[in-house]
Design a protein around this motif. Structure first.
Motif, PDB file in Angstrom:
ATOM      1  N   LEU A  26       1.243   5.053 -12.076  1.00  0.00           N
ATOM      2  CA  LEU A  26       0.198   5.813 -12.425  1.00  0.00           C
ATOM      3  C   LEU A  26      -0.397   5.560 -13.681  1.00  0.00           C
ATOM      4  O   LEU A  26      -1.273   5.610 -14.246  1.00  0.00           O
TER       5      LEU A  26
ATOM      6  N   GLN B 239       5.972   9.425  -9.231  1.00  0.00           N
ATOM      7  CA  GLN B 239       5.603   9.746 -10.746  1.00  0.00           C
ATOM      8  C   GLN B 239       4.726  10.777 -10.831  1.00  0.00           C
ATOM      9  O   GLN B 239       4.983  11.537 -12.067  1.00  0.00           O
ATOM     10  N   ALA B 240       3.835  11.294 -10.027  1.00  0.00           N
ATOM     11  CA  ALA B 240       3.110  12.431 -10.077  1.00  0.00           C
ATOM     12  C   ALA B 240       4.117  13.661 -10.051  1.00  0.00           C
ATOM     13  O   ALA B 240       3.891  14.833 -10.779  1.00  0.00           O
TER      14      ALA B 240
ATOM     15  N   THR C  59      -5.326  -3.629  -2.893  1.00  0.00           N
ATOM     16  CA  THR C  59      -4.015  -4.097  -2.900  1.00  0.00           C
ATOM     17  C   THR C  59      -3.971  -5.548  -2.802  1.00  0.00           C
ATOM     18  O   THR C  59      -2.920  -6.201  -3.208  1.00  0.00           O
TER      19      THR C  59
ATOM     20  N   ALA D 209      10.817   1.384  -5.886  1.00  0.00           N
ATOM     21  CA  ALA D 209       9.414   0.705  -5.756  1.00  0.00           C
ATOM     22  C   ALA D 209       8.850  -0.170  -6.574  1.00  0.00           C
ATOM     23  O   ALA D 209       8.392  -1.108  -6.286  1.00  0.00           O
ATOM     24  N   ARG D 210       9.373  -0.366  -7.827  1.00  0.00           N
ATOM     25  CA  ARG D 210       8.979  -1.355  -8.692  1.00  0.00           C
ATOM     26  C   ARG D 210       9.643  -2.648  -8.300  1.00  0.00           C
ATOM     27  O   ARG D 210       8.839  -3.629  -8.385  1.00  0.00           O
TER      28      ARG D 210
ATOM     29  N   GLU E 209       5.488  14.059 -13.278  1.00  0.00           N
ATOM     30  CA  GLU E 209       4.538  14.435 -14.238  1.00  0.00           C
ATOM     31  C   GLU E 209       4.007  15.931 -14.098  1.00  0.00           C
ATOM     32  O   GLU E 209       4.191  16.692 -14.989  1.00  0.00           O
TER      33      GLU E 209
ATOM     34  N   HIS F 194       5.314   5.328  -5.198  1.00  0.00           N
ATOM     35  CA  HIS F 194       5.744   5.092  -6.568  1.00  0.00           C
ATOM     36  C   HIS F 194       4.926   6.014  -7.376  1.00  0.00           C
ATOM     37  O   HIS F 194       5.053   6.841  -8.353  1.00  0.00           O
ATOM     38  N   GLY F 195       3.337   6.016  -6.802  1.00  0.00           N
ATOM     39  CA  GLY F 195       2.573   6.998  -7.533  1.00  0.00           C
ATOM     40  C   GLY F 195       2.956   8.426  -7.410  1.00  0.00           C
ATOM     41  O   GLY F 195       2.933   9.221  -8.536  1.00  0.00           O
ATOM     42  N   PHE F 196       3.378   8.897  -6.113  1.00  0.00           N
ATOM     43  CA  PHE F 196       3.661  10.133  -6.050  1.00  0.00           C
ATOM     44  C   PHE F 196       4.858  10.598  -6.718  1.00  0.00           C
ATOM     45  O   PHE F 196       5.161  11.982  -7.078  1.00  0.00           O
TER      46      PHE F 196
ATOM     47  N   HIS G 183      -3.836   7.161  -1.179  1.00  0.00           N
ATOM     48  CA  HIS G 183      -4.711   6.470  -2.264  1.00  0.00           C
ATOM     49  C   HIS G 183      -5.467   7.485  -3.043  1.00  0.00           C
ATOM     50  O   HIS G 183      -5.994   7.057  -4.077  1.00  0.00           O
TER      51      HIS G 183
ATOM     52  N   SER H 263       0.792  -1.302  -0.007  1.00  0.00           N
ATOM     53  CA  SER H 263      -0.108   0.240  -0.021  1.00  0.00           C
ATOM     54  C   SER H 263       1.044   1.279  -0.065  1.00  0.00           C
ATOM     55  O   SER H 263       0.773   2.130  -0.939  1.00  0.00           O
ATOM     56  N   PRO H 264       1.692   1.446   1.144  1.00  0.00           N
ATOM     57  CA  PRO H 264       2.547   2.615   0.803  1.00  0.00           C
ATOM     58  C   PRO H 264       3.575   2.607  -0.311  1.00  0.00           C
ATOM     59  O   PRO H 264       3.990   3.634  -0.691  1.00  0.00           O
TER      60      PRO H 264
ATOM     61  N   ARG I 228      -6.978  11.911  -8.568  1.00  0.00           N
ATOM     62  CA  ARG I 228      -6.302  12.613  -9.513  1.00  0.00           C
ATOM     63  C   ARG I 228      -6.155  11.727 -10.794  1.00  0.00           C
ATOM     64  O   ARG I 228      -6.390  12.308 -12.093  1.00  0.00           O
TER      65      ARG I 228
ATOM     66  N   LEU J 193       2.810   1.797  -3.576  1.00  0.00           N
ATOM     67  CA  LEU J 193       1.841   2.243  -4.225  1.00  0.00           C
ATOM     68  C   LEU J 193       1.797   3.935  -4.240  1.00  0.00           C
ATOM     69  O   LEU J 193       2.142   4.572  -5.373  1.00  0.00           O
ATOM     70  N   THR J 194       1.799   4.374  -3.024  1.00  0.00           N
ATOM     71  CA  THR J 194       1.806   5.816  -2.731  1.00  0.00           C
ATOM     72  C   THR J 194       2.955   6.179  -3.215  1.00  0.00           C
ATOM     73  O   THR J 194       3.250   7.361  -3.940  1.00  0.00           O
TER      74      THR J 194
ATOM     75  N   LEU K  58       0.887  -1.255  -9.738  1.00  0.00           N
ATOM     76  CA  LEU K  58       2.061  -0.023  -9.414  1.00  0.00           C
ATOM     77  C   LEU K  58       2.126   0.798 -10.984  1.00  0.00           C
ATOM     78  O   LEU K  58       2.230   0.358 -11.684  1.00  0.00           O
TER      79      LEU K  58
ATOM     80  N   LEU L  32      -4.136   9.954  -5.242  1.00  0.00           N
ATOM     81  CA  LEU L  32      -3.833   9.345  -6.602  1.00  0.00           C
ATOM     82  C   LEU L  32      -5.155   8.650  -7.255  1.00  0.00           C
ATOM     83  O   LEU L  32      -4.800   9.076  -8.481  1.00  0.00           O
TER      84      LEU L  32
END
Lengths: 569, 151
Positions: free
Chosen positions: B124, A368-369, B99, A393-394, A372, A364-366, B17, A358-359, B23, A361-362, B122, B20
């Motif tokens: 975006l 990437q954000a 997840t 993260a990957r 971007e 990795h997501g942020f 989450h 869960s973290p 968004r 994903l966070t 995993l 994200l």
């Protein structure tokens, strides 16, 4: 009987007959006138003569008859197998039969005459015999008595002797008559028998188990010391008695029926019995065996029963049983503990992989954000950092996924079922198509591939990992070439996956199948070190084997071997 | 608010989450409003029209629910179970977005009436692709049933 032969009571009568006629003849010459008287006397004389003749005839007949008796006794005397001898009062031999001579090694009876009794008796036995000699003058007989006799040549043998005294009318001893017989053989047989008896007695006494012998009425004949100890009853109270009289409870215990059946010819062994004997504080465990005792003709003449005290064995068995129970309890408890630990671990892996994901994903997501939305402001360095976060993260995500796979393999029970390798491999290649395309790899299937006993989903994971590795571990600049084929081994099938990669040095062959074992840096060949561990675990769960053939620099050939799927009715 | 303005209800306790997903939903051109509740109990309150969601004009029933499974106290599976006991609500499309890849979670969710099960990917890009598909299928192609609050 010798008395009559020797008795001479008739002799005085015979002598008187010879002297009496003389006075009658002289009186005839003296008187002429007395002729008539003489005639009458003559007549009388004739009468007397006739009477005398008759008497003589009678006596002759008596003598003949006596001679007949004497002859018969002599015949008996001579033909007797026993030695018979007559001794005078000095114990000097006056008469012996031939058997007497032969017994002592002489050729004729005459040779013995004049010898003394002591000439035939071993010296050491003389005092004992002399001690008994007065019996001959009091009660008139001696024996049977045993002593060692001596032959003419000095050799010795064992004799049994009886002696009687012959008395005259006045009651005075006249002679002694002895009858002797060689008992060497008999004595030897008796000794042998006695030894056998002793031998048997000692065996029975020394037995470490109870032995009782019953006669045809089941009365006790033998009751050995072990039985005495076991029952608390001495042999003297038991021998000759009927079992139910001495031990009434035997019927209830089922032992008596055993004896009855043995008497009918069966050989039986009782169950293990708990026997509460009055002379023991705690009951004993016993086992009784009964078999018929047969005489020489094979007829059942009684019963032999043995009683074994198996208390110690029973106690040992019980202890063993207790120990087993304890052990089983301990194993069960330990198993429960392990299961608890296992499910804790399972829960741990589950929650770790999810909670970490869960973290992740966070992150990795942020990251990437950030790239971007704020890429411009970050500048080149900032963007590089953010990319590193994304990559890390990957990697972590893949690791968590594989760990989950691995732990799932350990925990879930996979029931082997027919799995078509052809479609498993095809599906794996579809899953890896992006990777294969990216590396420009050539993957060829030399089909057809067989159906094995396995589990399609599990095998998909196995094949994906192996083909994924085959494509990945290739020297830079080399086009990955992967060849897949099957080899039939009869009861099993081998699936081969061959690559033209960097190969695996022999010393690392075992290590590569362990979790987190990596042979290369993440830079050179990215990976988690879990893939092959998953392969091995999965194949083992399917009762298969995994292996490889590899030369450094010459590629690797991995194989998995699984049972052929048998056709089910 | 008409049915056309009915929102997508996102049941998600992780605020990161939420950010994200919101968004990405925007990037995926989801035009419907997205209402966020952070646990299972709030979701039930929302369905029931309890405070603070009493005003159905302001808080209309959703056309689609995106449901996380790992929620404090009342879990996503509990929510699924509850919804399917409510006659007017059980036809409401619910897509699990979580997840967890656990086989037991997947099977249980479908058993309890989930309409779809998605695992948060995993990256975006992957999430965007997923939510675009979701928008196309569930919010555009799919015919919506009529739902109403339990009494």
């Amino acid at each position: 009987m010798g008395e009559h032969t020797i008795d001479s009571s008739h002799r005085p009568l015979s002598a008187g007959l010879l002297v009496s006629p003389e006075p009658a003849l002289s009186s005839l010459a003296d008187s002429g006138s007395a002729l008539i008287q003489a005639r009458s006397e003559r007549d009388q004389l004739r009468t007397e003569l006739l009477a005398a003749r008759a008497e003589i005839e009678r006596l002759r007949q008596a003598q003949t008859s006596l001679q007949g008796i004497e002859d018969r006794y002599r015949a008996l005397f001579e033909t007797s197998p026993d030695a018979i001898a007559v001794f005078d009062l000095e114990m000097r031999l006056v008469l012996s039969n031939l058997a007497g001579a032969a017994l002592h090694g002489y050729s004729s009876a005459e040779e013995l005459i004049g010898k003394y009794d002591r000439d035939f008796i071993a010296e050491e036995d003389l005092p004992r015999l002399a001690e008994r000699a007065p019996d001959l003058l009091t009660i008139g007989k001696l024996g049977p008595i045993e002593y060692h006799a001596v032959r003419k040549d000095g050799s010795r043998f064992l004799v049994e002797m009886r002696i009687s005294t012959v008395w005259d009318r006045a009651g005075k001893p006249v002679v002694f008559v002895g009858v002797a017989r060689d008992i060497t053989e008999r004595s030897r047989a008796e000794t042998a028998l006695r030894e056998v008896y002793e031998f048997n007695k000692q065996i029975i006494a020394s037995l470490g188990e109870g032995l009782a012998v019953h006669d045809a009425d089941l009365r006790y004949v033998i009751w050995n010391p072990f039985m005495e100890k076991l029952s608390g009853r001495p042999a003297s109270e038991v021998i000759g008695e009927h079992p139910l009289k001495v031990f009434p409870f035997l019927k209830e215990w089922g032992v008596y029926p055993l004896l009855e059946r043995a008497l009918a010819g069966e050989t039986l062994t009782s169950e293990d019995q708990l026997t509460p004997l009055p002379n023991h504080s705690t009951p004993l465990w016993t086992m009784t065996r009964a078999e018929p005792y047969r005489d020489r003709t094979g007829r059942v003449a009684g019963v032999i029963s043995t009683v074994t005290d198996i208390t110690a064995r029973k106690q040992a068995e019980e202890e063993l049983r207790q120990l087993n129970v304890t052990l089983e309890n301990r194993v069960a408890a330990r198993t429960r503990e392990l299961q608890a630990v296992n499910s804790e671990l399972e829960a741990f892996v589950y929650s770790v992989s999810h909670d970490l994901r869960s973290p992740l994903l966070t992150m990795h997501g942020f990251a990437q954000a950030l790239l971007e939305d704020c890429g411009e402001e970050l500048g080149a360095t900032g963007r590089d950092y953010a990319k590193r976060i994304v990559n890390a993260a990957r990697t972590l995500d893949r690791l968590l996924g594989e760990l989950l796979d691995y732990s799932r393999l350990s925990q879930t029970e996979v029931e082997p079922e027919p799995a078509d390798l052809q479609s498993v491999v095809r599906e794996a290649l579809i899953g890896l198509s992006a990777e294969i395309r990216a590396r420009n790899a050539e993957v060829t299937i030399e089909g057809p591939l067989p159906t094995v006993l396995g589990h399609a989903a599990t095998l998909l994971q196995v094949v994906s990992n192996l083909v994924g590795n085959a494509v990945k571990f290739v020297a830079p600049g080399v086009t990955p070439r992967v060849r897949i084929w099957a080899e039939s081994l009869g009861a099993s099938e081998r699936l081969w996956i061959e690559d033209n990669g960097i190969g695996i040095p022999p010393e690392h062959r075992d290590r590569i199948f362990r979790v987190f074992e990596r042979l290369h840096t993440a830079d050179a060949y990215p990976g988690t070190g879990v893939g092959l561990a998953v392969v091995r675990k999965a194949v083992e769960r399917l009762h298969g084997v995994v292996g490889l053939r590899s030369e450094p620099g010459a590629g690797s050939q991995f194989w998995i071997e699984l049972p052929v799927a048998s056709r089910r009715a | 608010m008409s049915l056309r303005d009915a929102p997508v209800l996102l049941v998600e306790d992780n605020p990161d989450h939420v950010v994200l997903i919101q968004r990405t939903l925007k990037k995926a051109k989801v035009t419907r409003p997205v209402v966020v509740v952070v646990d299972g109990e709030s979701a039930v309150d929302y369905f029931m029209g309890r405070e603070p969601y009493r005003d159905r004009q302001l808080h209309p029933l959703p056309v689609l629910v995106l449901l996380d499974l790992k929620l404090p106290r009342m879990s996503g599976l509990d929510v699924l179970e509850w919804v399917h006991q409510q006659p007017g609500l059980r036809r409401l499309p619910i897509v699990v977005l979580t997840t967890s890849r656990e086989r037991s979670d997947i099977d249980r969710a479908y058993d309890l009436g989930a309409n779809s099960y998605l695992v948060k990917p995993l990256g975006l890009d992957a999430l965007l692709e997923m939510l675009q598909q979701l928008n196309t299928y569930w919010l555009t192609l799919n015919q919506m049933p009529e739902v109403y609050s339990p009494k």
